[in-house]
Scaffold this active site. Structure first.
Site, short mmCIF file in Angstrom:
data_model
loop_
_atom_site.label_atom_id
_atom_site.label_comp_id
_atom_site.label_asym_id
_atom_site.label_seq_id
_atom_site.Cartn_x
_atom_site.Cartn_y
_atom_site.Cartn_z
N SER A 127 -2.75 -7.74 2.78
CA SER A 127 -3.01 -7.61 4.22
C SER A 127 -3.34 -8.98 4.81
O SER A 127 -2.96 -9.28 5.94
CB SER A 127 -4.18 -6.67 4.46
OG SER A 127 -3.87 -5.37 4.02
N LYS A 167 -17.31 -6.21 5.92
CA LYS A 167 -16.04 -6.85 5.51
C LYS A 167 -15.34 -7.50 6.70
O LYS A 167 -14.34 -8.17 6.54
CB LYS A 167 -15.11 -5.81 4.86
CG LYS A 167 -15.40 -5.61 3.38
CD LYS A 167 -14.14 -5.25 2.62
CE LYS A 167 -14.33 -5.40 1.13
NZ LYS A 167 -13.11 -5.17 0.37
N ARG A 172 -1.58 -5.75 -8.67
CA ARG A 172 -0.47 -6.66 -8.37
C ARG A 172 -0.24 -7.62 -9.53
O ARG A 172 0.73 -7.51 -10.25
CB ARG A 172 -0.76 -7.45 -7.08
CG ARG A 172 -0.52 -6.64 -5.84
CD ARG A 172 -1.08 -7.31 -4.63
NE ARG A 172 -2.51 -7.50 -4.75
CZ ARG A 172 -3.31 -7.85 -3.77
NH1 ARG A 172 -2.83 -8.08 -2.59
NH2 ARG A 172 -4.60 -7.98 -3.97
N HIS A 183 0.84 -1.21 0.00
CA HIS A 183 0.00 0.00 0.00
C HIS A 183 0.87 1.25 0.00
O HIS A 183 0.60 2.22 -0.72
CB HIS A 183 -0.88 0.06 1.26
CG HIS A 183 -1.92 -1.01 1.36
ND1 HIS A 183 -2.06 -1.81 2.48
CD2 HIS A 183 -2.89 -1.40 0.50
CE1 HIS A 183 -3.07 -2.64 2.30
NE2 HIS A 183 -3.59 -2.43 1.11
O1 PNS Z 1 -8.63 -2.90 0.00
P1 PNS Z 1 -9.86 -3.37 -0.70
O2 PNS Z 1 -10.74 -4.14 0.25
O3 PNS Z 1 -9.56 -4.11 -1.97
O4 PNS Z 1 -10.67 -2.03 -1.13
C1 PNS Z 1 -11.88 -2.12 -1.83
C2 PNS Z 1 -12.57 -0.76 -2.00
C3 PNS Z 1 -12.67 -0.02 -0.68
C4 PNS Z 1 -11.77 0.08 -2.97
C5 PNS Z 1 -13.98 -1.06 -2.59
O5 PNS Z 1 -14.58 -2.04 -1.80
C6 PNS Z 1 -14.89 0.15 -2.66
O6 PNS Z 1 -14.67 1.05 -3.44
N1 PNS Z 1 -15.95 0.15 -1.81
C7 PNS Z 1 -16.93 1.22 -1.74
C8 PNS Z 1 -18.26 0.83 -2.38
C9 PNS Z 1 -18.26 1.15 -3.85
O7 PNS Z 1 -18.18 2.30 -4.25
N2 PNS Z 1 -18.30 0.10 -4.69
C10 PNS Z 1 -18.20 0.26 -6.14
C11 PNS Z 1 -19.53 0.13 -6.84
S1 PNS Z 1 -20.29 -1.44 -6.60
#
Ligand code: PNS
Length: 160
Positions: free
Chosen positions: A128, A41, A90, A17
């Protein structure tokens, strides 16, 4: 003034990150690290802990701020006046999910772009989840998380 969002769960923040956040901070005027506050989550670290760890690891980056959000990422991006979301890619395995998200976000809000940065080679394997597994089993996570927060992560995972 170009503002971008680096979103994620950051449960906890890793060197992977930090690689993306640092590179984004060199490319753009302002980077808002957006920590998802979503109990569905089921994160290991509380939102306060995740924010605290990120603040500690980004003190040297003067154009980076740490914030929390729930709801839609594009709504948060609009509130912050951000023109893009920056995400690390990645391996090929990340691509399908990230591509789908970027397409949906584009439909929801065409003016917010998604920019992918290839993760640096040394962090291609890192997540993570891997860090949590190793620390919880008593392994050494020094290679995977910033040094200044390593002991906090280990203490927390060994005392769960
Ligand atoms: O570290 P992560 O868990 O891969 O992050 C995921 C994240 C936070 C980027 C993603 O879950 C997100 O954008 N969540 C907010 C909800 C949203 O806007 N979803 C997209 C449309 S379905």
């Amino acid at each position: 003034m170009k503002t971008v969002i680096c979103p994620g769960s950051f449960d906890p923040v890793t060197k992977g990150h930090m690689d993306i956040i640092e590179r984004a901070s060199r490319l753009f005027d302002k980077v808002v690290v957006a920590v998802l506050n979503n109990s569905s989550k089921n994160p290991c670290f509380t939102i306060e802990e995740r924010i605290g760890l990120l603040k500690e690891t980004t003190t040297h980056l003067k154009n980076v701020e740490i914030e929390t959000f729930d709801g839609l990422l594009v709504d948060f991006a609009k509130i912050k006046g951000a023109s893009a979301v920056v995400k690390g890619l990645r391996a090929v395995t990340d691509f399908e999910y990230e591509f789908q998200m970027s397409m949906i976000n584009k439909k929801l809000c065409p003016e917010v772009e998604t920019i992918f940065l290839n993760t640096s080679q040394e962090y291609m394997y890192l997540s993570s989840s891997v860090v949590k597994q190793i620390a919880a089993a008593g392994g050494d996570i020094s290679l995977f998380v910033p040094e200044e927060i390593r002991d906090k992560i280990v203490d927390r995972l060994l005392n769960m």
